[in-house]
Design a protein around this motif. Structure first.
Motif, mmCIF file in Angstrom:
data_model
loop_
_atom_site.group_PDB
_atom_site.id
_atom_site.type_symbol
_atom_site.label_atom_id
_atom_site.label_comp_id
_atom_site.label_asym_id
_atom_site.label_seq_id
_atom_site.Cartn_x
_atom_site.Cartn_y
_atom_site.Cartn_z
ATOM 1 N N UNK A 1 0.883 -1.442 -0.002
ATOM 2 C CA UNK A 1 0.065 -0.076 0.095
ATOM 3 C C UNK A 1 0.883 1.292 0.002
ATOM 4 N N UNK A 2 0.474 2.391 -0.620
ATOM 5 C CA UNK A 2 1.032 3.567 -0.830
ATOM 6 C C UNK A 2 1.245 4.010 0.635
ATOM 7 N N UNK A 3 -0.006 4.053 1.214
ATOM 8 C CA UNK A 3 0.065 4.700 2.762
ATOM 9 C C UNK A 3 0.204 4.092 4.003
ATOM 10 N N UNK A 4 1.464 3.363 3.725
ATOM 11 C CA UNK A 4 2.001 2.876 4.949
ATOM 12 C C UNK A 4 2.421 3.726 5.948
ATOM 13 N N UNK A 5 2.150 3.621 7.277
ATOM 14 C CA UNK A 5 2.436 4.337 8.299
ATOM 15 C C UNK A 5 4.136 4.264 8.430
ATOM 16 N N UNK A 6 4.664 5.502 8.854
ATOM 17 C CA UNK A 6 6.105 5.555 8.813
ATOM 18 C C UNK A 6 7.022 4.627 9.342
ATOM 19 N N UNK A 7 6.473 4.271 10.781
ATOM 20 C CA UNK A 7 7.172 3.281 11.197
ATOM 21 C C UNK A 7 6.861 1.763 10.465
ATOM 22 N N UNK A 8 6.124 1.496 9.667
ATOM 23 C CA UNK A 8 6.192 0.338 9.105
ATOM 24 C C UNK A 8 7.196 0.539 7.756
ATOM 25 N N UNK A 9 7.229 1.712 7.247
ATOM 26 C CA UNK A 9 8.289 1.937 6.135
ATOM 27 C C UNK A 9 9.651 1.889 6.596
ATOM 28 N N UNK A 10 9.822 2.436 7.790
ATOM 29 C CA UNK A 10 11.324 2.177 8.529
ATOM 30 C C UNK A 10 11.598 0.534 8.845
ATOM 31 N N UNK A 11 10.469 -0.111 9.518
ATOM 32 C CA UNK A 11 10.718 -1.497 9.525
ATOM 33 C C UNK A 11 10.764 -2.287 8.403
ATOM 34 N N UNK A 12 10.181 -1.966 7.443
ATOM 35 C CA UNK A 12 10.581 -2.712 6.064
ATOM 36 C C UNK A 12 11.817 -2.357 5.366
ATOM 37 N N UNK A 13 12.288 -1.341 5.544
ATOM 38 C CA UNK A 13 13.523 -0.670 5.172
ATOM 39 C C UNK A 13 14.772 -1.742 5.888
ATOM 40 N N UNK A 14 14.684 -1.607 7.134
ATOM 41 C CA UNK A 14 15.255 -2.470 7.947
ATOM 42 C C UNK A 14 15.521 -3.911 7.580
ATOM 43 N N UNK A 15 14.355 -4.521 7.364
ATOM 44 C CA UNK A 15 14.239 -5.881 6.899
ATOM 45 C C UNK A 15 14.919 -5.957 5.598
ATOM 46 N N UNK A 16 15.065 -4.934 4.809
ATOM 47 C CA UNK A 16 15.673 -5.134 3.339
ATOM 48 C C UNK A 16 17.113 -5.188 3.425
ATOM 49 N N UNK A 17 17.644 -4.403 4.673
ATOM 50 C CA UNK A 17 18.985 -4.246 4.965
ATOM 51 C C UNK A 17 19.620 -5.850 5.320
ATOM 52 N N UNK A 18 18.741 -6.348 6.085
ATOM 53 C CA UNK A 18 19.081 -7.794 6.506
ATOM 54 C C UNK A 18 18.714 -8.689 5.374
ATOM 55 N N UNK A 19 19.413 -8.794 4.406
ATOM 56 C CA UNK A 19 18.902 -9.417 3.032
ATOM 57 C C UNK A 19 18.506 -11.077 3.410
ATOM 58 N N UNK A 20 18.793 -11.726 4.439
ATOM 59 C CA UNK A 20 18.472 -13.273 4.539
ATOM 60 C C UNK A 20 17.360 -13.376 5.531
ATOM 61 N N UNK A 21 16.868 -12.190 6.083
ATOM 62 C CA UNK A 21 15.696 -12.538 6.818
ATOM 63 C C UNK A 21 14.366 -12.686 6.326
ATOM 64 N N UNK A 22 13.946 -12.070 5.365
ATOM 65 C CA UNK A 22 12.923 -12.364 4.767
ATOM 66 C C UNK A 22 12.645 -13.572 3.912
ATOM 67 N N UNK A 23 13.810 -14.042 3.372
ATOM 68 C CA UNK A 23 13.531 -15.350 2.723
ATOM 69 C C UNK A 23 13.479 -16.560 3.949
#
Length: 126
Positions: A32-54
């Motif tokens: 969704x385009x209207x994600x809360x700022x906290x969710x956007x930061x959390x998603x960015x952090x998860x993307x930094x840890x590249x092995x976590x989401x898989x």
């Protein structure tokens, strides 16, 4: 009748996790385009840890498959429990709009663990 209703509940629970895991690999559900700022930061952090989401995706898919099979349901419930705790924490802290649905799924998971507690007791009775 009760067993059929429970099977449908367990099937829907399983499909939700299988779908969530597959989406982490194939990204077929748009963010969704209207994600809360906290969710956007959390998603960015998860993307930094590249092995976590898989890793989470594999646990969700495997746990969902195990959860739908009656014989392996307790193992699936235990595998999915840490993921459910994470989901609950996200909805308690960052995205409270999904808390009701997350609570229902958390209760289903806890119910299955409680219902099969005799299978887990040997692990903690020593």
């Amino acid at each position: 009748m009760k067993t059929k209703i429970l099977f449908v509940v367990y099937l829907l629970f399983s499909l939700m996790f299988i779908n969530a895991g597959l989406n982490k690999f194939f990204n077929y559900i748009p963010v969704p385009e209207d994600l809360p700022e906290g969710m956007q930061r959390m998603n960015a952090a998860f993307e930094e840890i590249y092995w976590l989401m898989p890793l989470v995706a594999i646990i969700e898919i495997l746990g969902g498959i195990l959860f739908v099979i009656p014989r392996t349901r307790p193992l699936g419930a235990i595998m999915l429990f840490p993921v459910m705790v994470g989901i609950m924490l996200v909805h308690l802290t960052v995205a409270p709009q999904g808390l009701i649905l997350a609570s229902v799924f958390f209760a289903i998971n806890l119910w299955v663990i409680y219902d099969h507690r005799e299978k887990f007791l040997p692990m903690i009775n020593n």
